[in-house]
Structures are given as C-alpha cells and as structure tokens.
Scaffold this motif. Structure first.
Motif, PDB file in Angstrom:
ATOM      1  N   PRO A 200       0.664  -1.419   0.523  1.00 40.34           N
ATOM      2  CA  PRO A 200      -0.285  -0.104   0.005  1.00 40.34           C
ATOM      3  C   PRO A 200       1.171   1.255   0.197  1.00 40.34           C
ATOM      4  O   PRO A 200       2.070   1.387   0.248  1.00 40.34           O
ATOM      5  N   ASP A 201      -0.224   2.414  -0.773  1.00 35.72           N
ATOM      6  CA  ASP A 201       0.739   3.639  -0.382  1.00 35.72           C
ATOM      7  C   ASP A 201       1.801   3.992   0.627  1.00 35.72           C
ATOM      8  O   ASP A 201       2.797   4.425   0.816  1.00 35.72           O
ATOM      9  N   TRP A 202       0.845   3.957   1.786  1.00 35.45           N
ATOM     10  CA  TRP A 202       1.806   4.292   3.256  1.00 35.45           C
ATOM     11  C   TRP A 202       2.950   3.551   3.268  1.00 35.45           C
ATOM     12  O   TRP A 202       4.153   3.408   3.977  1.00 35.45           O
ATOM     13  N   TRP A 203       2.597   2.124   2.572  1.00 33.90           N
ATOM     14  CA  TRP A 203       4.387   1.295   3.403  1.00 33.90           C
ATOM     15  C   TRP A 203       5.282   2.082   2.230  1.00 33.90           C
ATOM     16  O   TRP A 203       6.238   1.913   2.667  1.00 33.90           O
ATOM     17  N   MET A 204       5.103   2.060   1.122  1.00 34.25           N
ATOM     18  CA  MET A 204       5.327   1.814   0.609  1.00 34.25           C
ATOM     19  C   MET A 204       6.690   3.706   0.446  1.00 34.25           C
ATOM     20  O   MET A 204       7.702   4.181   0.612  1.00 34.25           O
ATOM     21  N   LYS A 205       5.621   4.776   1.432  1.00 35.23           N
ATOM     22  CA  LYS A 205       6.196   6.343   1.639  1.00 35.23           C
ATOM     23  C   LYS A 205       7.546   5.845   3.002  1.00 35.23           C
ATOM     24  O   LYS A 205       7.956   6.372   3.501  1.00 35.23           O
ATOM     25  N   LEU A 206       6.941   4.788   3.555  1.00 35.19           N
ATOM     26  CA  LEU A 206       7.729   4.354   4.394  1.00 35.19           C
ATOM     27  C   LEU A 206       8.897   3.801   4.454  1.00 35.19           C
ATOM     28  O   LEU A 206      10.318   4.548   5.141  1.00 35.19           O
ATOM     29  N   GLU A 207       8.413   3.195   3.431  1.00 34.47           N
ATOM     30  CA  GLU A 207      10.110   2.292   3.105  1.00 34.47           C
ATOM     31  C   GLU A 207      11.532   3.031   1.918  1.00 34.47           C
ATOM     32  O   GLU A 207      12.580   2.609   2.241  1.00 34.47           O
ATOM     33  N   GLU A 208      10.594   4.466   1.998  1.00 37.47           N
ATOM     34  CA  GLU A 208      11.148   5.452   1.210  1.00 37.47           C
ATOM     35  C   GLU A 208      12.639   5.979   2.589  1.00 37.47           C
ATOM     36  O   GLU A 208      13.289   6.839   2.105  1.00 37.47           O
ATOM     37  N   LEU A 209      11.634   6.083   4.014  1.00 37.90           N
ATOM     38  CA  LEU A 209      12.514   6.357   4.834  1.00 37.90           C
ATOM     39  C   LEU A 209      13.545   5.329   5.536  1.00 37.90           C
ATOM     40  O   LEU A 209      14.607   5.708   6.610  1.00 37.90           O
ATOM     41  N   LEU A 210      13.530   4.410   4.595  1.00 40.84           N
ATOM     42  CA  LEU A 210      14.324   3.085   6.141  1.00 40.84           C
ATOM     43  C   LEU A 210      15.489   2.648   4.533  1.00 40.84           C
ATOM     44  O   LEU A 210      15.493   2.643   3.461  1.00 40.84           O
ATOM     45  N   PRO A 211      16.883   1.908   5.179  1.00 39.87           N
ATOM     46  CA  PRO A 211      17.835   1.592   4.179  1.00 39.87           C
ATOM     47  C   PRO A 211      17.617   0.062   3.806  1.00 39.87           C
ATOM     48  O   PRO A 211      18.418  -0.048   3.288  1.00 39.87           O
ATOM     49  N   PHE A 212      16.427   0.223   3.613  1.00 39.44           N
ATOM     50  CA  PHE A 212      15.395  -1.687   3.008  1.00 39.44           C
ATOM     51  C   PHE A 212      14.179  -1.302   2.805  1.00 39.44           C
ATOM     52  O   PHE A 212      13.624  -0.664   3.121  1.00 39.44           O
ATOM     53  N   ARG A 213      14.374  -2.966   2.264  1.00 38.31           N
ATOM     54  CA  ARG A 213      12.717  -2.672   1.181  1.00 38.31           C
ATOM     55  C   ARG A 213      12.459  -4.102   1.151  1.00 38.31           C
ATOM     56  O   ARG A 213      12.822  -4.539   0.968  1.00 38.31           O
ATOM     57  N   ASN A 214      10.861  -4.467   1.567  1.00 40.76           N
ATOM     58  CA  ASN A 214       9.832  -5.608   1.177  1.00 40.76           C
ATOM     59  C   ASN A 214       9.379  -5.466   0.505  1.00 40.76           C
ATOM     60  O   ASN A 214       7.692  -5.698   0.723  1.00 40.76           O
ATOM     61  N   GLN A 215       9.354  -5.341  -0.502  1.00 35.81           N
ATOM     62  CA  GLN A 215       8.371  -6.035  -1.943  1.00 35.81           C
ATOM     63  C   GLN A 215       8.166  -7.285  -2.001  1.00 35.81           C
ATOM     64  O   GLN A 215       7.247  -7.444  -2.767  1.00 35.81           O
ATOM     65  N   THR A 216       9.352  -8.106  -1.736  1.00 33.96           N
ATOM     66  CA  THR A 216       9.339  -9.371  -1.343  1.00 33.96           C
ATOM     67  C   THR A 216       9.472  -9.782  -0.250  1.00 33.96           C
ATOM     68  O   THR A 216       9.611  -9.832   0.442  1.00 33.96           O
ATOM     69  N   ILE A 217       7.794 -10.901   0.444  1.00 33.70           N
ATOM     70  CA  ILE A 217       8.647 -11.511   1.581  1.00 33.70           C
ATOM     71  C   ILE A 217       9.068 -12.572   2.105  1.00 33.70           C
ATOM     72  O   ILE A 217       8.048 -14.304   1.682  1.00 33.70           O
TER      73      ILE A 217
END
Length: 297
Positions: A200-217
């Motif tokens: 969701p949008d809020w998740w992607m916006k949050l991860e823009e501020l993080l040094p890692f991404r969870n596009q897959t779990i």
C-alpha cells in the motif's frame, strides 16, 4: 527511526530477546513488523488449509507468542481452533494488545497439553531466542516459522530431521519424509518461501525513509503432525528456488525426494513459466531426466 533501530538490534543480536519493554520496539513492531509477520503467517496457514493440515485440531499453544500475531490468522482462518494459550515471558504484548479470549502466561505448564491429540504447537520466530521445549513433542501438530536466513533456515532443517526421528510426518513444505536434499547435498542451501505483495502507499512511503525494502516477504517454515499426510502424487514437486536464467536454459530448484534436482527449460524450445518459489507443480510424463535436471522442454 524505531523500525531501523529494531532491525539493527536483531542484526547485532540475532538470538536476542525482543526488547518489548522499550517504547521504540513497540512502535516499530506495531507500525511495521506486525504486518510482515502477519503476511508470513497467513501464507503458512493458507498452505495448511490447502493440504488439510488443521483437520481435527482444536487447541493452540503458541510459544513465544509476542502479541499473538500467528494467532490472528489461525483464529480467523481455522474456526475449529477455539482454545488459544499464548506463552510469552514479557507481559508487555499482552498488556498492549489484550484479547479477551486468549490466555497469556509466562511459561509452559502441564495443563497446556491436557488434550495433546487435538493440540497445535506454534513457534513463530521464537526458536531464534529459545530451544524447542520438550513438552512440545506431546502435541499432535506443529507449525514452526523462522527467519529466511541461512543460519535459521539450516537450523530448521536440522529440526525437521529431529521431528521425523520422533515420529512426526512433514505436511509442508516437504512432499516427502526422506532426508532433505538441500541439507544433505549442500553446506549452504536452505529452504524458504517468498511471497510477492502489493504494498500500500503508506508502506512504500515508509520504506522511502528506510535503508531496506520488503517488496517480497521471505520465511522458512514446517508443518508437521503425528498423523501422516494424504498420499501425494508421484509426479508432483515443490519449487524450492527462484528461476535461474543461464545460457540457453532456465533452471529452478525442485524438491520431491532426497535428490537435489532442478526443473529445466531449454530456451530454443520454449519460454520458462513464471512460477513462484513454494508452488507445487506437476512433472510432465514426457519430462526427461538429464543429470540433476528434469527437462520440461
């Protein structure tokens, strides 16, 4: 900042106890990691439903339950499970997220296994902090989730063999009860699943501020029971690897027995399918075995 701090904590202390008493740890878990773990648990529960794993089970003992993340999915998806006993040494999760029908306690008691033949023992991301307690082997069924790291994944493969030695049968992800080919034939491989998610949008916006991404779990898991699973067709295999494009062909690791095998597609004959890791597929009757490859084309 809290999310990154909790991530850094577990990187520095991979077997450390979750610091539930810290406000930043609570903030990180309930704003981000709760969702990741919910996705992992739902995937395992859905696989268990697909293969009939939960039939006849009525009680849950969740060891290292935290706020009951695994139990949310079980309570929603498996109506036959009515008695939830959550074992968590920290009282913070129970206080922060109280649930009127769940029983929290700091340690296992003999009463937790009064009806072992209908009990499901759950350990979700808790065996990194503690060993599997001996009373757990009384339960009819076990659902175990662990991080998808090499260390935790290979430790889970050791536990897999221990469960078999104690009379348990693997229902998933394994399609057989033989020795694990990833563990026996390689010092590095381990079994794990990957879930593709639409963030969701809020998740992607949050991860823009993080040094890692969870596009897959990703995660590793075992579903085991003292009751054997239904017979599995001999031509079935589970994909335990991601597609590996090579010169002239694409390979994808499969598991259907003690051999280390790969499904293979020759590019001059056909394009490989877009199959996700963890999927159970049928091996065509005309598939040819060449060395450790099962050639679909």
């Amino acid at each position: 900042a809290s999310i990154k701090k909790l991530s850094d904590f577990f990187i520095a202390h991979p077997t450390g106890v979750t610091p539930w008493e810290e406000e930043w740890a609570q903030e990180a878990y309930f704003s981000y990691y709760l969702l990741l773990n919910e996705i992992r648990t739902r995937s395992v529960v859905e696989e268990g439903l697909r293969c009939g794993f939960f039939e006849g089970l009525e009680s849950v003992v969740d060891f290292g339950a935290g706020p009951g993340t695994a139990d949310f999915s079980l309570e929603e998806k498996v109506p036959s499970l009515r008695n939830f006993r959550l074992i968590e040494r920290s009282l913070v999760p129970a206080r922060v997220l109280a649930h009127k029908s769940w029983s929290y306690r700091p340690s296992l008691t003999p009463g937790d296994f009064e009806s072992p033949e209908t009990t499901l023992f759950v350990a979700s991301y808790s065996l990194t902090e503690a060993d599997l307690p001996t009373p757990a082997f009384q339960a009819e069924a076990m659902m175990i989730l662990e991080p998808s790291t090499q260390q935790d994944g290979r430790a889970l493969l050791k536990l897999r063999q221990r469960l078999i030695d104690k009379g348990f049968f693997l229902w998933a992800p394994c399609l057989h009860q033989d020795a694990c080919p990833l563990f026996v034939h390689s010092p590095r491989d381990w079994c794990h699943d990957r879930v593709h998610v639409e963030r969701p949008d809020w998740w992607m916006k949050l991860e823009e501020l993080l040094p890692f991404r969870n596009q897959t779990i990703t995660f590793s898991y075992l579903l085991a029971r003292k009751t054997p699973p239904p017979p599995i067709a001999k031509n079935q295999a589970r994909l335990v690897g991601d597609p590996l494009p090579e010169k002239g062909k694409t390979r994808q690791m499969i598991c259907r027995g003690p051999e280390r095998e790969f499904a293979a597609w020759l590019h001059r004959k056909s394009e490989p399918p877009d199959w996700p890791r963890g999927l159970v597929v049928e091996i065509p009757e005309d598939a040819k075995k060449v060395s450790n490859e099962v050639r679909f084309s």
